[in-house]
Design an enzyme around this catalytic site. Structure first.
Site, PDB file in Angstrom:
ATOM      1  N   LYS A   1      26.290   5.429 -12.560  1.00  0.00           N
ATOM      2  CA  LYS A   1      26.093   5.250 -11.029  1.00  0.00           C
ATOM      3  C   LYS A   1      25.971   4.197 -10.281  1.00  0.00           C
ATOM      4  CE  LYS A   1      26.448   9.864 -11.544  1.00  0.00           C
ATOM      5  NZ  LYS A   1      27.733  10.121 -11.842  1.00  0.00           N
ATOM      6  N   ASP A   2      26.446   3.929  -9.195  1.00  0.00           N
ATOM      7  CA  ASP A   2      26.288   2.793  -8.267  1.00  0.00           C
ATOM      8  C   ASP A   2      24.910   2.052  -8.346  1.00  0.00           C
ATOM      9  OD1 ASP A   2      29.261   2.823  -7.654  1.00  0.00           O
ATOM     10  OD2 ASP A   2      28.380   4.284  -6.018  1.00  0.00           O
TER      11      ASP A   2
END
Length: 520
Positions: A69-70
């Site tokens: 995930k970012d």
């Protein structure tokens, strides 16, 4: 492989799970994997799990997850770990910073990369300026209705001055020394200390000094140098020293580079209103889901930069055959729309379109000195012909699209609630987690429906979808002028990029260099 001994002194080989600690006392009827939600802020998935693993005495590869995930976000995702009691991980919440864990349950199987339908995003655009609110409404509604060109985002190519597809092109040409230099040479935009190490190595060739001073996250650089220290001037072997998922990412990024250019040509030449003869489409009989390519390598989460995306886009392999070329009969029936149109990622099993779009692939590859049909150097893994290839939708509509227009006065005020914010509002009782998995127990009503548990579980995190706020004015003040913000919430399938959706809405570049010019 080399055998290791578990805590009871018995030998076992590498075909056993990596972490077998506690196996002797683990109940036979309990799931062997602990699944939990990981909530993190301003941290990479690997970094967050590295912190948890260090506290537990586990290596990062003990954990399973569906995708990274970012970093620059508040994210929630599911993680699994083999035979670790929930109470051990729950107890870490008091010591973790920017990380929370919860929603524990025991399951039979661990998670692997690519095992996700997609991602839910909540994105706030601040400081919105427009002639009228009606103009904002028309633009946002247009994104929700029409979608966006499904380009690979900048994460695919890295944000540095040496994009990953350039390294991939050198590999495909068989230019091993050039590829090594592209990885190791100084590059613009890096931290000064890293740049100094690169420059010193380029001038003096001091491998030991570079290995001592390169930070741990430069996985590819350190792997190459370690191989060159053992086998000087063997550049191909040095490249093979890079973990396979990471070195194959370079080649896959070149495939993505060709795909992006082909998508631009398809839209520019034929528009987005209709299917044309020679288009490739997913057949109505197939159900390819939303992931969009096949034949990519397995990825174990290794990365040399938080700015590079090396997640796989997994799709059932049989769907490599579930596309067809549109002919005149298909057009007369009118059963296909532009949403069905796909373009190939070049490979041995991927078809090219039957119209002029196919030419862009071969023209660009030829310009780069690369053949899409022949192996120029005999090294299979660095050849397009050894990859199956795949397909990707040209256009993507955001799913479950919601938005609202808000006003605010305080630039530091949060305009979107995270899962953790929602939890913190309520009066939560402290999680009650058993010290060890119970031998038998009834399912808890608070467990996720797909957790077939046989032990009680305390829930301390909700699901990963972020709810939209009802209030539309944040930090209001009689003295400060209010500003406009647009808050978007939508779901995208795996391997589609929210940055490309925002790019379509704003009609602005999403590059780091351009965004920095907007900072005041």
């Amino acid at each position: 492989g080399r055998k290791r001994k578990n805590m009871n002194g018995s030998d076992w080989g590498d075909d056993r799970p990596f972490d077998s600690r506690g196996s002797s006392s683990w109940p036979a009827n309990a799931g062997k994997f602990l699944r939990f939600h990981l909530c993190k802020e301003n941290k990479d998935t690997q970094d967050a799990l590295g912190v948890i693993g260090k506290m537990l005495g586990l290596q990062s590869r003990s954990f399973g997850f569906s995708g990274t995930k970012d970093k620059r976000a508040v994210t929630t995702q599911q993680v699994t770990v083999f035979k670790v009691p929930a109470n051990k991980i729950a107890a870490l919440n008091k010591r973790l910073y920017g990380i929370k864990v919860g929603n524990f349950c025991y399951v039979k199987e661990g998670l692997g990369l690519g095992q996700l339908m997609g991602n839910r995003f909540t994105i706030t655009l601040r400081g919105v300026v427009a002639e009228s609110e009606d103009m904002i409404k028309a633009a946002v509604d247009g994104l929700g209705k029409n979608g966006f060109i499904n380009y690979y985002g900048l994460q695919r190519f890295g944000s540095g001055s040496v994009p990953t597809h350039r390294i991939g092109a050198a590999l495909l040409r068989g230019e091993w020394k050039n590829a090594v230099n592209l990885v190791l040479d100084p590059r613009e935009g890096e931290r000064d200390d890293i740049k100094e190490v690169r420059e010193h190595y380029k001038q003096h060739g001091d491998i030991d000094m570079a290995l001592r001073n390169f930070p741990r996250h430069l996985v590819a650089e350190k792997a190459i140098l370690q191989c060159l220290r053992k086998c000087p001037d063997n550049y191909l072997q040095a490249l093979k020293g890079i973990p396979r998922p990471l070195r194959m990412m370079y080649v896959h990024s070149y495939q993505s580079y060709l795909w992006n250019h082909a998508a631009s040509m398809r839209v520019e030449k034929y528009g987005i209103s209709q299917v044309v003869e020679g288009d490739l489409i997913y057949t109505k009989e197939s159900h390819p889901g939303e992931a969009t390519s096949v034949g990519t390598s397995e990825v174990d989460g290794l990365t040399n930069s938080s700015e590079i995306d090396i997640c796989p886009e997994a799709i059932p392999e049989e769907n490599i055959q579930s596309v067809k070329l549109v002919d005149s009969e298909d057009l007369s029936k009118g059963i296909y729309s532009f949403e069905d149109v796909v373009l190939p990622l070049p490979g041995s099993q991927a078809l090219f379109p039957g119209n002029e779009v196919a030419e862009i692939y071969h023209e660009m590859a030829k310009k780069d000195g690369i053949s899409l049909t022949e192996n120029a150097h005999g090294v299979k893994e660095f050849s397009i012909t050894s990859m199956k290839g795949g397909y990707r939708r040209v256009f993507q509509k955001p799913i479950d699209f919601e938005w609202e227009l808000m006003t605010y006065t305080d630039d530091s005020a949060s305009l979107a609630e995270t899962d953790l914010d929602i939890l913190s509002k309520g009066k939560l009782t402290e999680a009650k987690v058993a010290n060890e998995p119970a031998a038998s127990s009834k399912n808890s009503a608070s467990n996720p429906p797909d957790c077939k548990m046989e032990e009680p579980l305390a829930t301390s995190m909700p699901t990963s979808e972020t709810r939209l706020e009802e209030n539309k004015s944040i930090g209001s003040s009689d003295t400060l002028p209010s500003k406009l913000a647009v808050k978007l919430a939508f779901t995208l399938p795996a391997s589609s990029y929210a940055t490309m959706a925002i790019r379509e809405l704003l009609k602005d570049s999403t590059s780091v260099a351009y965004q920095k010019t907007l900072d005041c």
